[in-house]
Structures are given as structure tokens and as C-alpha cells.
Design an enzyme around this catalytic site. Sequence first.
Site, short mmCIF file in Angstrom:
data_model
loop_
_atom_site.label_atom_id
_atom_site.label_comp_id
_atom_site.label_asym_id
_atom_site.label_seq_id
_atom_site.Cartn_x
_atom_site.Cartn_y
_atom_site.Cartn_z
N HIS A 30 2.17 1.86 -3.37
CA HIS A 30 0.89 2.18 -4.42
C HIS A 30 0.81 3.90 -3.91
O HIS A 30 0.65 4.96 -5.05
CB HIS A 30 -0.39 2.07 -4.07
CG HIS A 30 -1.00 1.20 -4.52
ND1 HIS A 30 -1.15 0.69 -5.68
CD2 HIS A 30 -2.18 -0.64 -3.73
CE1 HIS A 30 -1.28 -0.62 -6.04
NE2 HIS A 30 -1.69 -1.05 -5.01
N GLU A 39 0.48 -0.72 -0.40
CA GLU A 39 -0.06 0.24 0.36
C GLU A 39 0.74 1.13 -0.13
O GLU A 39 0.64 2.26 -0.16
CB GLU A 39 -0.73 -0.14 1.06
CG GLU A 39 -2.10 -1.12 0.95
CD GLU A 39 -2.91 -1.58 -0.52
OE1 GLU A 39 -2.88 -0.32 -0.90
OE2 GLU A 39 -2.90 -2.18 -0.24
#
Length: 362
Positions: free
Chosen positions: A144, A141
Site C-alpha cells: 500500500h 501494508e
Amino acid sequence: MGYMTTDDENRPVRRRVTLTGISSRAWEHPADRGALSALRELRGFDDVVKTFFGMWNERGFRLSYLAGSIRVDHRQYPRVYQRFTEAASTLDIAELPELYVSQSPIINGSAIGLDKPFIVITTGAVEKLDDDELRAMLGHELGHVRSGHAVYKTIMMILTSWAANISWIPIGAIALRAIIAGMLEWWRKAELSADRAGLLAGQDPAASLRLLMKLAGGGDLSQIDTTAFLEQAAEYEGGGDIRDSIHKLGMTAWSTHPFPVARASELRKWVDSGAYAAILGGDYPHRDSDGDSSFSEDAKAAAKSYREDFANSQDPLVGLLRRVGDGASDMAGAAAGRAMNWASDARRRARGDGNGGDPEAS
């Protein structure tokens, strides 16, 4: 690479290398990076999206999690917070995004927002992932966030909404669907990039593989075999016949994520290529050189990646297309050769030299 032992669990813990100043370009899949470069060339469009979408929706999203989830820090979910700080430290991320835990039995995570992205993981992830797997997921994450994927995922959501609103206009809807299909293809490559970031954050390939196995089969790995799982990946990639290939196209065309077995296969290929070891050895692009990156070079790298995928794919349909292509090339080559021979003979006849100019020659 050295090891140290924890007192509470009495098992070795991998000593991770801090990747000082690492750029997100280090882990971005070439097709992801090429698409990002192209989207960034639409100067001002991402600013418009941030202004109109982020002004209200981002605040609303954050408030909904602030009200209905648990914000992670050293007091709330301290184990998760520790893994989060470790992943961020390894990727040399000084400013931590906000992290929330949301109630859901499914293992999942997401990065949300434009100006100030935040991360959400589920209680299923907290309960079913061990420390190393959790670190890999949080690194995914963070990848990202560092790559700026949220902005362009938001653009895709807006286009999807537009497609729904103008579905009564055939030409406009078809054009938008084509754009959305292209952006979904990018999104799937962005997930492969984030998988690499997760591996770099945890620096434990076995843990990254276990994470994908748990995404596929739940949290209990006591009856799941790593070798058998990778065999599944190989069968999915190259097994069956053209009917299976067509089914796979239908399954993935409108999906945001590659399937876990495909992600496991792609991550293993990246490790086997030597790129992962090179980064751990200090050979990676740095953030201070991001401004020197070239859109044309990124586009060439993306095209090369797709060519290599096509050349190396074990998928039956791709294999057929390669054979047809090779056959077409052979036919074209033979036809060109015959045309050149005919032209050469015609020139000799015109000059009256060689066999071409001798009416008696056979």
C-alpha cells in the site's frame, strides 16, 4: 528454490528472492493501476490534498499512535521488527516506514499518512499470526505504501465527508455517491494489489492463504481445512442464483475490502496465471522505468481486466447478462443479414438482373 533450517523451531524456512529495484507496477492489479494513473492525471489535486489534509491530520494521527500504541523496533516487538525488515528487504525497500502495534483482538493492519506514511497492525495480528503469515501481512501494508494508495484513499474520505455535508442537495449528493462508489471499487482492487505485494514479500503462497483464512475465521486453523476454504470461495463466486448475485452486489458496493474468500480466489488466480513465478524469475518492471509508463496503456489494461472478469465470471447474474448479450448479438447479426439480403435483392431488381429482376421467378 532452496531451504534453510532454523535452530529454534527445527523447521524449513523458505529462502526468499530479493526483488531488486522492483516497481509497484509489478503487483498492482490492472484496474488499480488504471485508476491510479487516472488519478495522477489530476495534476496538483494530490498536492492540494497533501497540503491541507497532511499538514494537520497526518501529524495528529501519528501523535495518537505515538501516545497510545507501541512503536516497533529492535527493542520493542523484536519478532515483528524482524519480519518487517525481511518483508521490506525482499521488496527492496531501503527506508522503513514507522510501524506501530495497537491494542485490538482483531487481526488487522493499515497504512496511514501522505508525506510520510506509517503502518499500524493490531495485537491480534501479532498474537495470532505465525512468522510467515505476519511477513505476508506486513508486505501487504508495505505494498500500500509503495503504491501510494494512502493519498487517494484520503481523497475518497474527503469526498465521503462532502457527500454527508451536502446530502440535502439531491443532485450533488447523487453525483458524489457515484464518484465514491467508483473509488470504493478502486479501493477493493487496491486491496488485491496489496495481497500480491504480501505474497511477493513472503514468497509463500500457503502462508498468504492462511492469513486470509485467519482473517475470515480467527487465529485457530486447527479445525479449518484449506481445500474446504477454497471450495467456499468457488461457491461464493459462482453458486446460488440471481438472488444471491443481487445480495452480493449489495454486500460489496459500499465496502472497502473484498471478502477473504474472494481475495483468496483472486490471489490463487494470479499465481495460476504464471505472473507470480515470472516475477520471482526476474521478469518484472523496475522503478527506474516508472516514468515511461503510459496512462493510455494502463487504461487499456484495466478495461481488458474487466472484460476478462466479465467473460470468465461464474456469477449467475453475470452469466445471464452474457447470455442476453450473446442473444442480442445474434439477433442483431440476423437482422443485419436480412437487411443486407434485402438491399442486395433491391439492387438486383433495380438493375433487372438475376432472380430479383425476373417477375416470373419464385
